[in-house]
Design an enzyme around this catalytic site. Structure first.
Site, PDB file in Angstrom:
ATOM      1  N   PHE A   1       0.812  -1.220   0.000  1.00  0.00           N
ATOM      2  CA  PHE A   1       0.000   0.000   0.000  1.00  0.00           C
ATOM      3  C   PHE A   1       0.845   1.270   0.000  1.00  0.00           C
ATOM      4  CE2 PHE A   1       0.918  -0.044   4.515  1.00  0.00           C
ATOM      5  CZ  PHE A   1       0.783   1.276   4.931  1.00  0.00           C
ATOM      6  N   LYS A   2       2.098   1.175   0.414  1.00  0.00           N
ATOM      7  CA  LYS A   2       2.925   2.376   0.521  1.00  0.00           C
ATOM      8  C   LYS A   2       3.446   2.869  -0.823  1.00  0.00           C
ATOM      9  CE  LYS A   2       4.053   1.192   5.242  1.00  0.00           C
ATOM     10  NZ  LYS A   2       5.047   0.867   6.264  1.00  0.00           N
ATOM     11  N   ASP A   3       3.179   2.129  -1.888  1.00  0.00           N
ATOM     12  CA  ASP A   3       3.622   2.559  -3.219  1.00  0.00           C
ATOM     13  C   ASP A   3       3.073   3.938  -3.580  1.00  0.00           C
ATOM     14  OD1 ASP A   3       5.256   0.430  -4.014  1.00  0.00           O
ATOM     15  OD2 ASP A   3       3.533  -0.777  -4.580  1.00  0.00           O
TER      16      ASP A   3
END
Length: 434
Positions: free
Chosen positions: A106-108
């Site tokens: 999700f941190k992309d």
């Protein structure tokens, strides 16, 4: 828009200063002086919009005062070449799958967005020296940031990670890239890595010699874009007629993700309640129950990205609610799960619903199952990373041989390169000064 420090001992900064500095001079985290609401009709219309269109609306509300409108839109559309689907797991629980970016985590989004915003401000300010990005990782942050900043001119990235405490695939995502990415293997925990980063920002000599910033969720340009996910998820559920009385559960480590959700809520997103799902690192759950915040050394668990004993973004949550334990506990509840409970949840859900949870998502799902949703409520948990990133753990628990996606296989082909350091600040500072 001005940004103030949660410690209230530093001068206010504009967005450019907040992004480039990352941490205020007094060691506090930057907070926007106001949070702009999004009109109800605009939110209702999101059900028929793309992820990019939704994100652009939210980004303009956050950053539109400080960036050229078209440039900001270009950054959003460049950051989001993929969708984040909501998946029906059982009768009332849905999963928001946030692992469709380059590193399947999700941190992309936050990392790619911050890299482009930082480049925007470097070019606009005419900064004549390289910017050095320091990032501590408990797992997924390192890979997302390294790939988001890979090859960006004028920026060097130093990824600090705890020795032996990230999965092999996670480690490959930031140790095999080379170019402007340097991996620092720290002989300690994630909290030790985070402490080194924070100490660097308040060291006068280091900051006189280097332009430092952070790509952890302490940086406003890293954590705020994660609010895009919440608006997008609501829009998908609203279109399906399932967005009423929405309860959102977030697997929580450094609390950047749930803080972004709380900002979305403050902007007008109609979420009824939030749940912070913890592993054995449960300082926030203790705070909810007692009103006392007692950080302590983290312990190692299956859900390694949540192995945080002193979450930085707790300061932002306190500030957002005026330091009121009563107000925080009214909107957010918490649950805690052991490795044994995580494993049992993964097995139960896989057998009953053929849905493959990673250890972090298992905490999110289990909390929604245990909170006993009311008949009119819909539960949504954030599945934050692809299960293959934790292949050894998933295979062992489920007795399967999980196929590794092609994106992850590419990282595993590279040669691992890192620098081993202790957890003392003197050694870390000396390395950076060289």
């Amino acid at each position: 828009m001005k940004y103030y420090s949660t410690n209230r001992q530093s001068p206010a900064a504009n967005l450019e200063e907040a992004v480039i500095k990352s941490l205020a001079g007094d060691g506090g985290l930057y907070m926007p002086e106001r949070i702009r609401a999004v009109d109800r009709d605009v939110i209702a219309a999101m059900r028929d919009k793309s992820f990019q269109e939704i994100a652009d609306t939210v980004a303009q509300a956050f950053f539109g005062d400080d960036m050229d409108t078209q440039s900001l839109s270009d950054i959003v559309y460049d950051t989001l070449p993929f969708e984040t689907p909501v998946v029906h797991v059982n009768d009332r629980i849905y999963s928001l799958e946030l692992f469709h970016g380059p590193t399947l985590a999700f941190k992309d989004v936050g990392a790619r967005f911050m890299a482009r915003v930082l480049s925007y401000f470097i070019l606009r300010s005419g900064l004549d020296r390289e910017v050095n990005v320091l990032v501590a990782t408990s797992g997924d942050t390192g890979g997302a940031v390294a790939n988001g900043f890979l090859g960006v001119p004028g920026i060097n990235v130093f990824v600090l990670y705890p020795k032996g405490k990230v999965s092999p695939i996670q480690e490959c995502q930031f140790t095999t890239l080379g170019k402007n990415i340097t991996a620092l293997e720290i002989d300690g925990t994630f909290d030790d890595c985070q402490a080194l980063v924070k100490a660097a920002f308040v060291d006068g000599e280091l900051n006189r010699n280097m332009q430092l910033t952070s790509a952890n969720s302490i940086n406003v340009a890293r954590f705020l874009p994660q609010a895009f996910y919440y608006f997008n998820a609501f829009a998908q559920l609203d279109k399906a007629g399932k967005a009423g009385n929405l309860v959102v559960c977030v697997p929580s480590g450094n609390f950047g993700n749930i803080t972004a959700g709380l900002f979305a809520h403050r902007m007008g997103l109609p979420v009824k309640h939030f749940i912070a799902a913890n592993n054995r690192n449960d300082v926030f759950l203790e705070y909810l129950r007692t009103g006392r915040y007692r950080p302590r050394p983290s312990v190692e668990t299956y859900a390694n990205a949540m192995d945080v004993g002193n979450p930085s973004n707790f300061a932002r949550i306190l500030d957002l609610f005026g330091n009121s334990h009563e107000r925080i506990a009214a909107l957010i509840s918490g649950y805690r799960y052991t490795d044994e409970e995580i494993a049992a949840t993964m097995r139960d859900v896989y057998r009953a619903h053929r849905y493959l949870l990673d250890p972090h998502g298992a905490c999110g799902y289990r909390a929604l199952a245990d909170c006993r949703l009311e008949p009119a409520e819909t539960g949504l948990f954030l599945e934050t990373a692809h299960p293959a990133k934790f292949k050894e753990t998933v295979d062992r628990i489920l007795d399967i041989d999980l196929e590794i996606p092609a994106k992850l296989q590419e990282f595993m082909k590279g040669e691992k390169k890192n620098v081993a350091l202790g957890k003392d600040f003197g050694g870390f500072k000396a390395f950076l000064m060289k």
